[in-house]
Design a protein around this motif. Structure first.
Motif, PDB file in Angstrom:
ATOM      1  N   ILE A  95       0.822  -1.193   0.000  1.00 12.10           N
ATOM      2  CA  ILE A  95       0.000   0.000   0.000  1.00 12.10           C
ATOM      3  C   ILE A  95       0.868   1.259   0.000  1.00 12.10           C
ATOM      4  O   ILE A  95       0.755   2.117   0.848  1.00 12.10           O
ATOM      5  N   GLY A  96       1.786   1.319  -0.924  1.00 14.89           N
ATOM      6  CA  GLY A  96       2.637   2.490  -1.034  1.00 14.89           C
ATOM      7  C   GLY A  96       1.855   3.727  -1.422  1.00 14.89           C
ATOM      8  O   GLY A  96       0.709   3.654  -1.848  1.00 14.89           O
ATOM      9  N   PRO A  97       2.460   4.905  -1.286  1.00 11.26           N
ATOM     10  CA  PRO A  97       1.757   6.150  -1.590  1.00 11.26           C
ATOM     11  C   PRO A  97       1.290   6.241  -3.041  1.00 11.26           C
ATOM     12  O   PRO A  97       0.365   6.973  -3.344  1.00 11.26           O
ATOM     13  N   GLU A  98       1.925   5.482  -3.935  1.00 11.78           N
ATOM     14  CA  GLU A  98       1.544   5.557  -5.340  1.00 11.78           C
ATOM     15  C   GLU A  98       0.287   4.751  -5.650  1.00 11.78           C
ATOM     16  O   GLU A  98      -0.228   4.824  -6.745  1.00 11.78           O
ATOM     17  N   HIS A  99      -0.206   3.982  -4.705  1.00 11.49           N
ATOM     18  CA  HIS A  99      -1.366   3.140  -4.985  1.00 11.49           C
ATOM     19  C   HIS A  99      -2.472   3.415  -3.971  1.00 11.49           C
ATOM     20  O   HIS A  99      -2.690   2.675  -3.020  1.00 11.49           O
ATOM     21  N   ALA A 100      -3.181   4.513  -4.180  1.00 10.40           N
ATOM     22  CA  ALA A 100      -4.229   4.957  -3.264  1.00 10.40           C
ATOM     23  C   ALA A 100      -5.413   3.989  -3.162  1.00 10.40           C
ATOM     24  O   ALA A 100      -5.984   3.875  -2.083  1.00 10.40           O
ATOM     25  N   PRO A 101      -5.824   3.266  -4.224  1.00 10.49           N
ATOM     26  CA  PRO A 101      -6.975   2.364  -4.052  1.00 10.49           C
ATOM     27  C   PRO A 101      -6.735   1.286  -2.994  1.00 10.49           C
ATOM     28  O   PRO A 101      -7.610   1.018  -2.189  1.00 10.49           O
ATOM     29  N   SER A 102      -5.561   0.682  -2.984  1.00 17.04           N
ATOM     30  CA  SER A 102      -5.286  -0.336  -1.966  1.00 17.04           C
ATOM     31  C   SER A 102      -5.269   0.272  -0.575  1.00 17.04           C
ATOM     32  O   SER A 102      -5.715  -0.345   0.390  1.00 17.04           O
ATOM     33  N   ARG A 103      -4.751   1.481  -0.460  1.00 18.75           N
ATOM     34  CA  ARG A 103      -4.728   2.149   0.839  1.00 18.75           C
ATOM     35  C   ARG A 103      -6.152   2.433   1.307  1.00 18.75           C
ATOM     36  O   ARG A 103      -6.484   2.231   2.471  1.00 18.75           O
ATOM     37  N   ALA A 104      -7.005   2.870   0.396  1.00 19.20           N
ATOM     38  CA  ALA A 104      -8.399   3.132   0.755  1.00 19.20           C
ATOM     39  C   ALA A 104      -9.102   1.846   1.175  1.00 19.20           C
ATOM     40  O   ALA A 104      -9.839   1.832   2.166  1.00 19.20           O
ATOM     41  N   VAL A 105      -8.867   0.774   0.452  1.00 13.44           N
ATOM     42  CA  VAL A 105      -9.474  -0.505   0.810  1.00 13.44           C
ATOM     43  C   VAL A 105      -8.959  -0.970   2.167  1.00 13.44           C
ATOM     44  O   VAL A 105      -9.705  -1.541   2.965  1.00 13.44           O
ATOM     45  N   ALA A 106      -7.688  -0.714   2.465  1.00 12.78           N
ATOM     46  CA  ALA A 106      -7.136  -1.114   3.756  1.00 12.78           C
ATOM     47  C   ALA A 106      -7.841  -0.390   4.897  1.00 12.78           C
ATOM     48  O   ALA A 106      -8.171  -1.002   5.923  1.00 12.78           O
ATOM     49  N   PHE A 107      -8.108   0.898   4.732  1.00 12.61           N
ATOM     50  CA  PHE A 107      -8.793   1.625   5.796  1.00 12.61           C
ATOM     51  C   PHE A 107     -10.253   1.199   5.913  1.00 12.61           C
ATOM     52  O   PHE A 107     -10.803   1.154   7.016  1.00 12.61           O
ATOM     53  N   VAL A 108     -10.892   0.880   4.810  1.00 16.30           N
ATOM     54  CA  VAL A 108     -12.264   0.360   4.866  1.00 16.30           C
ATOM     55  C   VAL A 108     -12.266  -0.994   5.568  1.00 16.30           C
ATOM     56  O   VAL A 108     -13.142  -1.284   6.392  1.00 16.30           O
ATOM     57  N   ALA A 109     -11.292  -1.840   5.257  1.00 15.07           N
ATOM     58  CA  ALA A 109     -11.184  -3.141   5.919  1.00 15.07           C
ATOM     59  C   ALA A 109     -10.964  -2.966   7.418  1.00 15.07           C
ATOM     60  O   ALA A 109     -11.585  -3.662   8.233  1.00 15.07           O
ATOM     61  N   ALA A 110     -10.091  -2.038   7.787  1.00  9.37           N
ATOM     62  CA  ALA A 110      -9.847  -1.789   9.214  1.00  9.37           C
ATOM     63  C   ALA A 110     -11.122  -1.313   9.897  1.00  9.37           C
ATOM     64  O   ALA A 110     -11.430  -1.726  11.019  1.00  9.37           O
ATOM     65  N   GLY A 111     -11.889  -0.460   9.217  1.00  9.39           N
ATOM     66  CA  GLY A 111     -13.166  -0.018   9.773  1.00  9.39           C
ATOM     67  C   GLY A 111     -14.146  -1.163   9.958  1.00  9.39           C
ATOM     68  O   GLY A 111     -14.852  -1.236  10.959  1.00  9.39           O
ATOM     69  N   GLY A 112     -14.181  -2.068   8.993  1.00  8.64           N
ATOM     70  CA  GLY A 112     -15.034  -3.253   9.119  1.00  8.64           C
ATOM     71  C   GLY A 112     -14.610  -4.129  10.280  1.00  8.64           C
ATOM     72  O   GLY A 112     -15.449  -4.650  11.026  1.00  8.64           O
ATOM     73  N   PHE A 113     -13.310  -4.294  10.454  1.00  8.99           N
ATOM     74  CA  PHE A 113     -12.816  -5.092  11.573  1.00  8.99           C
ATOM     75  C   PHE A 113     -13.159  -4.445  12.914  1.00  8.99           C
ATOM     76  O   PHE A 113     -13.537  -5.127  13.864  1.00  8.99           O
TER      77      PHE A 113
END
Length: 123
Positions: A95-113
């Motif tokens: 989830i490097g800074p160049e790939h914002a979609p994966s970073r966004a999905v990671a935060f959504v996943a964390a919110g779900g958890f």
């Protein structure tokens, strides 16, 4: 196996599984220009969503599972947002800074958890 140990191992596995699937999505998205089908990227995001669903559902039995998975995902996603911050020394596995979609999905996943951990048996 002790219930607490099983919960910790399951939480670690789910958190790491989401991170690895998002990293695979990043790698495949970078190789779409070289002939990889973009559907593989979509499949990785769907698989990450399925792992998140398993983590949220696991919160019904043990709230530690989604809580630990959320911690792992956040510890990997936050350094990519602020590399110079207090968590910047952690390894940036994905989830490097160049790939914002994966970073966004990671935060959504964390919110779900977090939702699964807070709601527990009522989720």
């Amino acid at each position: 196996m002790n219930q607490r140990v099983r919960g910790v191992l399951l939480g670690l596995g789910i958190g790491v599984g989401v991170v690895l699937l998002l990293d695979l999505a990043r790698i495949l998205a970078a190789s779409v220009d070289r002939g990889t089908s973009p559907w593989w990227v979509v499949a990785c995001y769907l698989a990450a969503g399925a792992v998140v669903a398993v983590g949220i559902a696991s919160g019904r039995g043990d709230r530690l599972v989604p809580a630990l998975a959320a911690v792992i995902v956040v510890l990997v996603a936050v350094p990519s947002v602020d590399p110079g911050g207090p968590l910047g020394a952690l390894p940036q596995l994905t989830i490097g800074p160049e790939h914002a979609p994966s970073r966004a999905v990671a935060f959504v996943a964390a919110g779900g958890f977090v939702y699964g951990a807070v709601r527990g048996g009522r989720a």
